[in-house]
Each structure stands twice: as structure tokens, then as C-alpha cells.
Design a protein around this motif. Structure first.
Motif, PDB file in Angstrom:
ATOM      1  N   ASP A 216     -21.178   9.869  14.681  1.00 28.31           N
ATOM      2  CA  ASP A 216     -19.831   9.339  14.456  1.00 28.31           C
ATOM      3  C   ASP A 216     -19.274   9.874  13.149  1.00 28.31           C
ATOM      4  O   ASP A 216     -19.726   9.507  12.064  1.00 28.31           O
ATOM      5  N   SER A 217     -18.302  10.749  13.254  1.00 29.74           N
ATOM      6  CA  SER A 217     -17.614  11.275  12.076  1.00 29.74           C
ATOM      7  C   SER A 217     -16.220  10.678  11.924  1.00 29.74           C
ATOM      8  O   SER A 217     -15.480  11.065  11.028  1.00 29.74           O
ATOM      9  N   VAL A 218     -15.866   9.738  12.808  1.00 31.99           N
ATOM     10  CA  VAL A 218     -14.517   9.158  12.807  1.00 31.99           C
ATOM     11  C   VAL A 218     -14.447   7.940  11.901  1.00 31.99           C
ATOM     12  O   VAL A 218     -13.492   7.746  11.155  1.00 31.99           O
ATOM     13  N   GLY A 219     -15.471   7.084  11.961  1.00 28.48           N
ATOM     14  CA  GLY A 219     -15.550   5.966  11.037  1.00 28.48           C
ATOM     15  C   GLY A 219     -14.914   4.689  11.534  1.00 28.48           C
ATOM     16  O   GLY A 219     -15.314   4.138  12.561  1.00 28.48           O
ATOM     17  N   ALA A 220     -13.911   4.183  10.845  1.00 29.52           N
ATOM     18  CA  ALA A 220     -13.372   2.845  11.065  1.00 29.52           C
ATOM     19  C   ALA A 220     -12.978   2.590  12.509  1.00 29.52           C
ATOM     20  O   ALA A 220     -13.240   1.509  13.059  1.00 29.52           O
ATOM     21  N   ALA A 221     -12.348   3.540  13.159  1.00 28.63           N
ATOM     22  CA  ALA A 221     -11.815   3.323  14.510  1.00 28.63           C
ATOM     23  C   ALA A 221     -12.878   3.315  15.593  1.00 28.63           C
ATOM     24  O   ALA A 221     -12.627   2.829  16.692  1.00 28.63           O
ATOM     25  N   THR A 222     -14.064   3.839  15.325  1.00 24.69           N
ATOM     26  CA  THR A 222     -15.059   4.028  16.377  1.00 24.69           C
ATOM     27  C   THR A 222     -16.429   3.440  16.083  1.00 24.69           C
ATOM     28  O   THR A 222     -17.217   3.224  16.998  1.00 24.69           O
ATOM     29  N   PHE A 223     -16.758   3.173  14.826  1.00 26.36           N
ATOM     30  CA  PHE A 223     -18.153   2.921  14.477  1.00 26.36           C
ATOM     31  C   PHE A 223     -18.722   1.666  15.131  1.00 26.36           C
ATOM     32  O   PHE A 223     -19.858   1.670  15.620  1.00 26.36           O
ATOM     33  N   ALA A 224     -17.966   0.570  15.158  1.00 23.04           N
ATOM     34  CA  ALA A 224     -18.474  -0.664  15.762  1.00 23.04           C
ATOM     35  C   ALA A 224     -18.791  -0.447  17.242  1.00 23.04           C
ATOM     36  O   ALA A 224     -19.825  -0.894  17.749  1.00 23.04           O
ATOM     37  N   ALA A 225     -17.900   0.273  17.950  1.00 26.86           N
ATOM     38  CA  ALA A 225     -18.134   0.543  19.364  1.00 26.86           C
ATOM     39  C   ALA A 225     -19.285   1.533  19.555  1.00 26.86           C
ATOM     40  O   ALA A 225     -20.039   1.451  20.530  1.00 26.86           O
ATOM     41  N   SER A 226     -19.437   2.478  18.631  1.00 27.75           N
ATOM     42  CA  SER A 226     -20.572   3.399  18.712  1.00 27.75           C
ATOM     43  C   SER A 226     -21.883   2.627  18.627  1.00 27.75           C
ATOM     44  O   SER A 226     -22.837   2.901  19.364  1.00 27.75           O
ATOM     45  N   LEU A 227     -21.940   1.657  17.727  1.00 24.76           N
ATOM     46  CA  LEU A 227     -23.135   0.832  17.580  1.00 24.76           C
ATOM     47  C   LEU A 227     -23.394   0.017  18.841  1.00 24.76           C
ATOM     48  O   LEU A 227     -24.532  -0.074  19.320  1.00 24.76           O
ATOM     49  N   GLU A 228     -22.335  -0.540  19.409  1.00 28.19           N
ATOM     50  CA  GLU A 228     -22.484  -1.341  20.626  1.00 28.19           C
ATOM     51  C   GLU A 228     -22.875  -0.479  21.824  1.00 28.19           C
ATOM     52  O   GLU A 228     -23.471  -0.967  22.784  1.00 28.19           O
ATOM     53  N   GLY A 229     -22.565   0.803  21.762  1.00 27.58           N
ATOM     54  CA  GLY A 229     -22.873   1.699  22.878  1.00 27.58           C
ATOM     55  C   GLY A 229     -24.264   2.291  22.848  1.00 27.58           C
ATOM     56  O   GLY A 229     -24.588   3.164  23.667  1.00 27.58           O
ATOM     57  N   LEU A 230     -25.123   1.833  21.919  1.00 24.64           N
ATOM     58  CA  LEU A 230     -26.480   2.362  21.837  1.00 24.64           C
ATOM     59  C   LEU A 230     -27.410   1.704  22.844  1.00 24.64           C
ATOM     60  O   LEU A 230     -27.292   0.515  23.153  1.00 24.64           O
ATOM     61  N   ALA A 231     -28.368   2.467  23.320  1.00 21.39           N
ATOM     62  CA  ALA A 231     -29.467   1.925  24.109  1.00 21.39           C
ATOM     63  C   ALA A 231     -30.469   1.243  23.177  1.00 21.39           C
ATOM     64  O   ALA A 231     -30.396   1.387  21.948  1.00 21.39           O
ATOM     65  N   ARG A 232     -31.422   0.509  23.755  1.00 23.54           N
ATOM     66  CA  ARG A 232     -32.465  -0.102  22.934  1.00 23.54           C
ATOM     67  C   ARG A 232     -33.205   0.980  22.140  1.00 23.54           C
ATOM     68  O   ARG A 232     -33.608   2.000  22.686  1.00 23.54           O
ATOM     69  N   GLY A 233     -33.331   0.747  20.837  1.00 25.43           N
ATOM     70  CA  GLY A 233     -33.983   1.726  19.984  1.00 25.43           C
ATOM     71  C   GLY A 233     -33.108   2.890  19.581  1.00 25.43           C
ATOM     72  O   GLY A 233     -33.585   3.824  18.936  1.00 25.43           O
ATOM     73  N   GLY A 234     -31.835   2.843  19.952  1.00 26.54           N
ATOM     74  CA  GLY A 234     -30.935   3.946  19.645  1.00 26.54           C
ATOM     75  C   GLY A 234     -30.486   3.952  18.191  1.00 26.54           C
ATOM     76  O   GLY A 234     -30.612   2.966  17.465  1.00 26.54           O
ATOM     77  N   THR A 235     -29.942   5.092  17.779  1.00 26.28           N
ATOM     78  CA  THR A 235     -29.505   5.290  16.396  1.00 26.28           C
ATOM     79  C   THR A 235     -28.081   5.818  16.372  1.00 26.28           C
ATOM     80  O   THR A 235     -27.751   6.743  17.116  1.00 26.28           O
ATOM     81  N   VAL A 236     -27.253   5.227  15.516  1.00 24.47           N
ATOM     82  CA  VAL A 236     -25.927   5.779  15.267  1.00 24.47           C
ATOM     83  C   VAL A 236     -25.927   6.361  13.864  1.00 24.47           C
ATOM     84  O   VAL A 236     -26.400   5.730  12.914  1.00 24.47           O
ATOM     85  N   VAL A 237     -25.436   7.595  13.748  1.00 23.87           N
ATOM     86  CA  VAL A 237     -25.409   8.307  12.473  1.00 23.87           C
ATOM     87  C   VAL A 237     -23.955   8.455  12.034  1.00 23.87           C
ATOM     88  O   VAL A 237     -23.149   9.081  12.738  1.00 23.87           O
ATOM     89  N   LEU A 238     -23.627   7.891  10.885  1.00 25.45           N
ATOM     90  CA  LEU A 238     -22.288   8.056  10.322  1.00 25.45           C
ATOM     91  C   LEU A 238     -22.290   9.307   9.457  1.00 25.45           C
ATOM     92  O   LEU A 238     -23.043   9.414   8.492  1.00 25.45           O
ATOM     93  N   SER A 239     -21.450  10.270   9.829  1.00 26.91           N
ATOM     94  CA  SER A 239     -21.402  11.531   9.095  1.00 26.91           C
ATOM     95  C   SER A 239     -20.008  11.848   8.570  1.00 26.91           C
ATOM     96  O   SER A 239     -19.752  12.961   8.112  1.00 26.91           O
ATOM     97  N   GLY A 240     -19.100  10.877   8.644  1.00 29.51           N
ATOM     98  CA  GLY A 240     -17.751  11.078   8.164  1.00 29.51           C
ATOM     99  C   GLY A 240     -16.916   9.826   8.385  1.00 29.51           C
ATOM    100  O   GLY A 240     -17.379   8.860   9.005  1.00 29.51           O
TER     101      GLY A 240
END
Length: 325
Positions: A216-240
């Protein structure tokens, strides 16, 4: 010598081309490089807006490619890769919006003459290299989400992940960009338009299992949904944070889904010169092998630097933007 100067923080109109008559000379362990192209990156926009704590006035730009014009003392170059006339790239040299730049020899990356200009601008490609290698050992069948997948880093991430055998879904803001991402090999594309809504479609595409890894390089607009879209044990990486700083996360919310949050900065992963050369070498090898494809990019004359910044801020660009001094 011409260079771009920022005298006050603000919009693209603050970018002014100036000339200086005093010649640059390399010092101990430095190279004087005639600039072929200066890369334009979103970090340059942040700094121009005042978010980089740069003292005024300053010359923007961190990345470029060019040919060695003069070699300073104290450089051990047995291979001749840094000799006069050789082509080198760099990704972290402040003041690169200019037609000559002083580059520390330890940060100069030899690049083949056969590489097109956009291929030799390595900031995004080295970013993609560290992202795919530091947070998960990507294996065939892993499900990965890439935001802004038509952008400079996003498009390279799609290709690198597909090379490793992952199933990749990319997000974009319009149909033209979606076509570009499909052509890069993505298995699915979500056009989230201007409202950044992608979670429902992501869950549908993954049979509600989610993804193992999200960039996720978008940040505020997407990060919460990116986290919710993870599978069990998944990782979200904020890069921007192109849309702003993401909201705070309660660590307790990570317990039941067993998910992880990570962050990364390219500069942390290339601070050591040997590590920089290793990561850059992996990129050069991938380009030579043909599976990492760099587009032609979009060139702007140095005098049009403000137009380049307006383009990258307007979310209408694809691939690399660069200045031609």
C-alpha cells in the motif's frame, strides 16, 4: 550549469530553473557526472510541499543517470566502471534536478550503455526489489495485492511478483491504467476510481479468503481496507502515503485475524553501499534477462519541471517521469 531551485515551499510554481557560472569539481571519493536524465518521484513533491524538512533554498531531485565527466581523488576503481565516460546511475543524491551533479563514488551504480534512459533510472526498480524480498518469501500461489499498480513502483511489483509465481491483483484509478496492469501480467485488476473502494471486489476475487501480502503506497484512503483484506497471517506493507497519513491502528485488532502491519523505506535498505550495489545488481540482471520490463517513460525538458510535477500529482501518469537537462 543549470539547476532547479525551490525558494519557498508550495506548488509546482515554486520550481524555478536557474544558472550558475561557478564550475562543480569533485572532491575526495566523488564523481562529477553530466546528467542524462533526472528522475521525478513523488518524494520530490512531498519535499516541495515542505514535508521533507529541506532547508531553503534547495535543488530537488534524488535520482538520475549520466556519464562520468571527472573523477575525484581516493577512488578505488580497478574495474574501470567509474572512469571518465562511463555511464552510472544513482538513487539518493540530493540536488539531481540539474545538468551536472556530484555523486559519491560509493553511490554510483554502473549501468549498461544498452539500457534506454527509463531503464537506467533505478529508484522505483530497487524499491520493488526490496519490497518483494523483505516481508515475505513469495512462493507460487501466494495472493498479493498491489495498490497503484500502473505507477512506477506498482508496475514493477506486478512483474516481479508474477516472476516469483504469485497470484496478483492490482488497483488503478481508470480503465486505461487497468489495461496497462493486465498487460504487465496481473491476474485481476480493480478500478477503484476516485473513491478508492476496492474491498468488496477483492473479497469476491479471493473467495473471501483475502490476500497473503498487500503493498500500500496510497495510505489514508486505502490502508484500513488493505488491512481488512488480508488472509489469516497476512501482511500489509505501507510504503507511501500519496493520499495522506493512514489512521492509527489498535494492535489488539491484529490478534484474532493474526495479521501483521509493516512499513519500509528504500533509504534504510540501501544505506550500506554494498547492499545498494547488491540490490541494484539484482535489478540490472532482471532487466538484462528480459522479465523485468521498463517502459519508455515520459520525458520533460528541464524548463518544464513544473509540468512534470503537476502530472505526477494529478494521478494521470503511468510509468516513469524524468527531466532531460
Amino acid at each position: 550549469m543549470r539547476h532547479v531551485t525551490v525558494n519557498a515551499f508550495g506548488g509546482p510554481e515554486q520550481l524555478v530553473v536557474k544558472s550558475m557560472t561557478e564550475p562543480l569539481r569533485p572532491g575526495l571519493g566523488q564523481l562529477l557526472v553530466e546528467v542524462e536524465a533526472s528522475g521525478v518521484n513523488y518524494m520530490d513533491v512531498y519535499q516541495r510541499n515542505g514535508m521533507g524538512n529541506r532547508p531553503l533554498p534547495y535543488t530537488p531531485g534524488l535520482e538520475g543517470v549520466g556519464r562520468v565527466r571527472e573523477v575525484g581523488e581516493g577512488i578505488d576503481d580497478a574495474s574501470g566502471a567509474l572512469s571518465i565516460g562511463r555511464r552510472v546511475a544513482w538513487i539518493n543524491v540530493p540536488g539531481s534536478y540539474a545538468d551536472q551533479v556530484i555523486v559519491p563514488a560509493a553511490q554510483a551504480i554502473p549501468v549498461p550503455d544498452s539500457f534506454a534512459t527509463a531503464q537506467a533510472l533505478l529508484f522505483q526498480a530497487i524499491t520493488a526489489q526490496y519490497l518483494v524480498s523483505e516481508y515475505r518469501t513469495v512462493r507460487p500461489g501466494d495472493r498479493v495485492l498491489v495498490h497503484a499498480a500502473a505507477g512506477g513502483v506498482g508496475g514493477l511489483l506486478v512483474q516481479w511478483l508474477k516472476h516469483l509465481g504469485a497470484w496478483v491483483v492490482g488497483t488503478t484509478s481508470n480503465d486505461a491504467k487497468a489495461a496497462t496492469v493486465r498487460a504487465l501480467g496481473a491476474d485481476a485488476v480493480i478500478n477503484y476510481g476516485r473513491d478508492y473502494a476496492f474491498l468488496d471486489e477483492l473479497k469476491s476475487l479471493t473467495d473471501r479468503r483475502g490476500v497473503d501480502l498487500a503493498f500500500d503506497s496510497v495510505g489514508a484512503a486505502t490502508f484500513a481496507a488493505s488491512l481488512e483484506g488480508l488472509a489469516r497471517g497476512g501482511t500489509v506493507v505501507l510504503s507511501g502515503s500519496a493520499s495522506g497519513r493512514p489512521p492509527a491502528i489498535d494492535p489488539m485488532d491484529l490478534i484474532n485475524p493474526c495479521t501483521r502491519v509493516a512499513g519500509g523505506s528504500l533509504f534504510s535498505y540501501v544505506a550500506d553501499p554494498a547492499e545498494l550495489q547488491r540490490r541494484a545488481g539484482a535489478v540490472v540482471d532482471a532487466i538484462r534477462a528480459g522479465w523485468l520490463r521498463m517502459g519508455d517513460g515520459t520525458a520533460y525538458d528541464l524548463e518544464r519541471v513544473a509540468d512534470a510535477h503537476r502530472a505526477i500529482e494529478g494521478r494521470g501518469t503511468q510509468g516513469k517521469l524524468y527531466l532531460r537537462p
